[in-house]
Design an enzyme around this catalytic site. Structure first.
Site, PDB file in Angstrom:
ATOM      1  N   ASP A  50      41.915 -66.938 -65.664  1.00 27.46           N
ATOM      2  CA  ASP A  50      40.643 -66.535 -67.147  1.00 27.46           C
ATOM      3  C   ASP A  50      39.878 -67.656 -67.499  1.00 27.46           C
ATOM      4  OD1 ASP A  50      39.368 -64.689 -68.647  1.00 27.46           O
ATOM      5  OD2 ASP A  50      41.317 -65.261 -70.381  1.00 27.46           O
ATOM      6  N   GLU A  54      34.550 -69.158 -65.892  1.00 24.57           N
ATOM      7  CA  GLU A  54      33.199 -69.607 -65.701  1.00 24.57           C
ATOM      8  C   GLU A  54      32.228 -70.579 -65.209  1.00 24.57           C
ATOM      9  OE1 GLU A  54      34.709 -67.558 -67.716  1.00 24.57           O
ATOM     10  OE2 GLU A  54      34.870 -65.719 -66.559  1.00 24.57           O
ATOM     11  N   ASP A  81      36.361 -58.544 -70.377  1.00 25.86           N
ATOM     12  CA  ASP A  81      36.242 -57.920 -71.616  1.00 25.86           C
ATOM     13  C   ASP A  81      35.272 -55.996 -71.970  1.00 25.86           C
ATOM     14  OD1 ASP A  81      38.318 -59.944 -71.919  1.00 25.86           O
ATOM     15  OD2 ASP A  81      36.670 -61.138 -72.777  1.00 25.86           O
TER      16      ASP A  81
END
Ligand code: MIG
Length: 768
Positions: free
Chosen positions: A387, A390, A466
């Site tokens: 997770d 980015e 999300d």
């Protein structure tokens, strides 16, 4: 020559220097190198120094081979035929004409030339697909897109920029003729698909390098096949990865995890995995399970495994920059962290506090990081969830690294983050996948990633991040999955029920009806929201939710066969109709219904209070999966789909492999194997099987069958199975046959049983 141009072309493996054409472009000193690759693919690079090798690439699976013997002639303005395409080069522009599809590219890509970037001529009725994960409609005409990976918490469906970037798109004429473009650039890109000017697709980038691939069609399927030949295909995942997964931010203690597992089994809700999110970690730190909340993780995990539930743990990239953190000390001593422009270790705030970030662009760092999975694997974790890659950073307005953070090792010289940003997550999951594979070489890794670049399908499945628990996100999650599938990533899904906020019971059930038909199937929800488990909403919802999951499990042999097709050819598992029917214009803009493979048409309900919806049925005859309803396409038809009965139709002529209901995929080997045959005169299908966990499938330890059925006189059917590939023989297992014989709109249903091993000899089967 600009110094950063020089840097960009330094280093990397030598490839494609031989059979290339160089042409002076504009007045910036750069040259255009054109390479003809195998299978009709053309590569265009703007290079500063032609004696330098091509850019290394994160996306490409390996250096593409140059088509032998192709040379172009003539210096100044130049034209030739390549793979039957006319290519013309002139100052500042190149032009490709393929039959039925002219591609004119022009512009001054280099920023100091002050040009507008690339301009591709566009016809007003052209359709464009691709770009991976985007929240909006899958057909991109009139859209603008920013490609810059970002932690898009609570994004809206109007937002054009999410966690992933895939600078590949398919351009299609209204007749369904297609070509693909892939701009291999992990820096920021802005693409305008005719929004500002309907006659152009405009692309802007950093303007200091260009590496563009043109992929011939003739249809979207062929383009995608070529794209995935370049960027790779998904490996076979462990079979359990296709089951239903239960997650939450966070199930954060041993009793909590045990109670979820117990409840699933007590209620006979099939499930294959439970997730350990960050609150299960000590101080939210990657690689450290909290010893207070999980005092005996080995025992817990093995108890879960004994009832068929695998454990998946989260691993974020940020490593707490603290002397007491062993992962940090070893990373610092090995010089594995990204640096600032001044040469200091770069630090940013994320969940564990102030963190240093591995420089995943480097091979040695990937190896170092990958090794840290060893303890987690020894503890028993079967899957790994990357997770925040980015990368997300809390203490900066941009929510990510400063542009000038330095990456080393990608090329000989350091490169600024801005040039490589969109590949950071991709390189992290490469480290994860390869690390796990080194530690456990005989087992298939399962990795889930939030961020991605072109080619990430080689390492990980992905999800839509999300989302919010509302109807617009339910619709958008399907669009994202379909677009990912058209962009080389077949293995994706969304947080069932939505991540932030809380779904109504109806929304949760509609979401699970859709989610159980998508390739990756997990319920997940945010901290401090009401619990979001299949039984959280009482009856009748619990039973609807359970049956949706059961429906998926019964289809797992079919899903697994589609996964094998994706692994072999790059074809999406969940497909927009345009992929199968590009010559039917009515499919071109459809993204609220989809196909699983060629044969299952799924039309989820995506709005509240509906008991029916309009469905487009393409040509063919379609029979409802669960009731005797037949629709003859092409036609728009309103079909009934009350809560609990999603609209899923089987194409007449299909054979769908299924299994009897099980509680987890580990039970499938002992389950009853079934085929559903929907037939007018003839039907065909495929079945792929292997051991579901080892890497033996790479060496023929599998069975890939072609199944055929033929109506053979009144009430008679001949069924045969033929091996297409693999070492495994036909088994002596019985196969249960469920035939829906269509006669106009009437359905004649009958059942019977054979041994697989009898099938090739083709026993006749008479309707009892
Ligand atoms: O900043 O690990 O998208 O699935 O539960 C939030 C906690 C960090 C974001 C992920 C979400 C996950 C959450 N993470």
């Amino acid at each position: 020559m600009e110094p950063d141009l020089v840097r960009r072309f330094n280093g990397g493996p030598v490839d494609m220097v031989d059979s290339t054409v160089l042409e002076q472009v504009g007045d910036c000193g750069a040259r255009l190198r054109v390479s003809a690759l195998s299978r009709g693919v053309l590569r265009f690079e703007l290079v500063v120094d032609p004696s330098r090798p091509s850019n290394p690439s994160f996306a490409l699976v390996e250096t593409p081979r140059i088509r032998e013997g192709w040379r172009a002639e003539g210096p100044a303005s130049w034209r030739t035929q390549v793979h039957g395409w006319r290519v013309r080069l002139a100052h500042d522009r190149f032009q490709i004409d393929a039959e039925g599809f002219g591609l004119k590219v022009q512009g001054s890509w280099f920023r100091h030339a002050g040009g507008p970037g690339l301009r591709l001529e566009r016809s007003p009725d052209e359709r464009t697909f691709g770009l991976g994960q985007r929240a909006a409609h899958i057909e991109r005409s009139g859209q603008t897109a920013t490609l810059w990976n970002v932690d898009a918490y609570e994004y809206t469906v109007e937002n054009d920029n999410l966690y992933q970037s895939c600078p590949f798109f398919i351009r299609m004429t209204s007749e369904g003729e297609a070509i693909g473009l892939f701009l291999d650039d992990p820096g920021r890109l802005e693409i305008d698909f005719g929004a500002a000017d309907p006659s152009a697709i405009a692309i802007r980038g950093r303007g200091d390098a260009l590496d563009l691939y043109v992929l011939p069609g003739p249809d979207p399927k062929s383009v995608l096949e070529r794209f995935t030949e370049l960027t790779g295909r998904m490996p076979m995942p462990p079979l359990w990865a296709l089951g239903y997964h239960q997650s939450r931010y966070s199930y954060a203690s041993e009793p909590e995890v045990r109670s979820i597992a117990r409840e699933l089994r007590r209620r006979r809700i099939p499930c294959d995995a439970i997730y350990f999110d960050i609150d299960s970690l000590e101080g939210l730190r990657s690689f450290h399970l909290c010893p207070v909340r999980f005092p005996e993780p080995d025992r817990l995990i093995s108890d879960l495994r004994s009832i068929g539930i695998q454990s998946v743990v989260i691993v974020d990239p940020g490593i707490r920059a603290d002397e007491s953190e062993p992962v940090y000390r070893s990373g610092r001593d090995g010089d594995h962290f990204c640096r600032t422009a001044d040469g200091e270790e770069y630090h940013g705030e994320v969940w564990p506090g102030t963190c240093a970030f591995p420089d995943f662009m480097r091979e040695s760092t990937r190896r170092w990081f990958g090794e840290h999975y060893r303890t987690l694997i020894e503890t028993g974790f079967a899957g790994f969830w990357n997770d925040m890659n980015e990368p997300a950073v809390f203490d900066r307005e941009s929510k990510t690294f400063p542009d000038d953070v330095v990456h080393r090792g990608w090329s000989e010289d350091p490169a600024p983050h801005a040039e490589l940003h969109n590949a950071y997550g991709h390189c992290m999951v490469q480290a994860t996948y390869e690390g796990i594979e080194r530690i456990r070489p005989d087992r298939r890794p399962f990795v889930l990633t939030r961020s991605a670049y072109a080619g990430t399908q080689r390492y990980a499945a992905t999800w839509t991040g999300d989302s919010t628990s509302d109807w617009s996100h339910l619709r958008s999650s399907l669009r994202q999955v379909l677009s990912l599938g058209l962009s080389g990533q077949p293995f994706s899904g969304s947080d069932i029920g939505g991540f932030s906020k809380s779904p109504t019971p109806e929304l949760f059930t509609r979401w699970i009806e859709l989610g159980t038909l998508l390739p990756y199937c997990r319920t997940h929800s945010e901290k401090q929201t009401p619990r979001q488990e299949p039984w959280s909403y009482g009856e009748p919802f619990t039973e609807h939710n359970r049956l949706a999951i059961v429906r998926r499990y019964r289809l797992i042999p079919f899903f697994y066969t589609l996964v094998f097709e994706a692994h072999r050819t790059g074809a999406p598992i969940a497909r927009p109709l345009v992929y199968e029917y590009p010559d039917d214009e009515r499919t071109h803009a459809l993204d609220d219904q989809f196909l699983l493979g060629r044969d299952l048409l799924c039309a989820p309900v995506l709005e509240p209070n509906a008991t029916e919806r309009e469905v487009y049925f393409p040509k063919g005859t379609w029979c409802h999966l669960e009731r005797p309803e037949v629709v003859v396409g092409p036609v728009h038809r309103t079909v009934s789909a009350p809560l609990g009965c999603p609209a899923v139709f089987v194409r007449a002529g299909a054979i769908i492999p299924r299994a009897s209901a099980v509680q987890h995929t580990g039970e499938l080997a002992g389950a009853r194997s079934e085929v559903l045959i929907v037939i007018q005169d003839a039907a065909r299908g495929e079945l792929y099987e292997d051991d579901g966990q080892s890497t033996g499938y790479r060496h023929d330890a599998f069975r890939h069958l072609s199944l055929r059925a033929q109506v053979d006189g009144p009430g008679q059917l001949q069924l045969s199975a033929r091996k297409l590939d693999g070492d495994w023989c036909l088994s002596d297992q019985p196969v249960h046959v469920d035939v829906r014989r269509l006669d106009g709109e009437a359905v004649d249903r009958c059942k019977g049983e054979w041994l697989w091993s009898e099938l090739p000899t083709g026993p006749r089967w008479k309707k009892p």
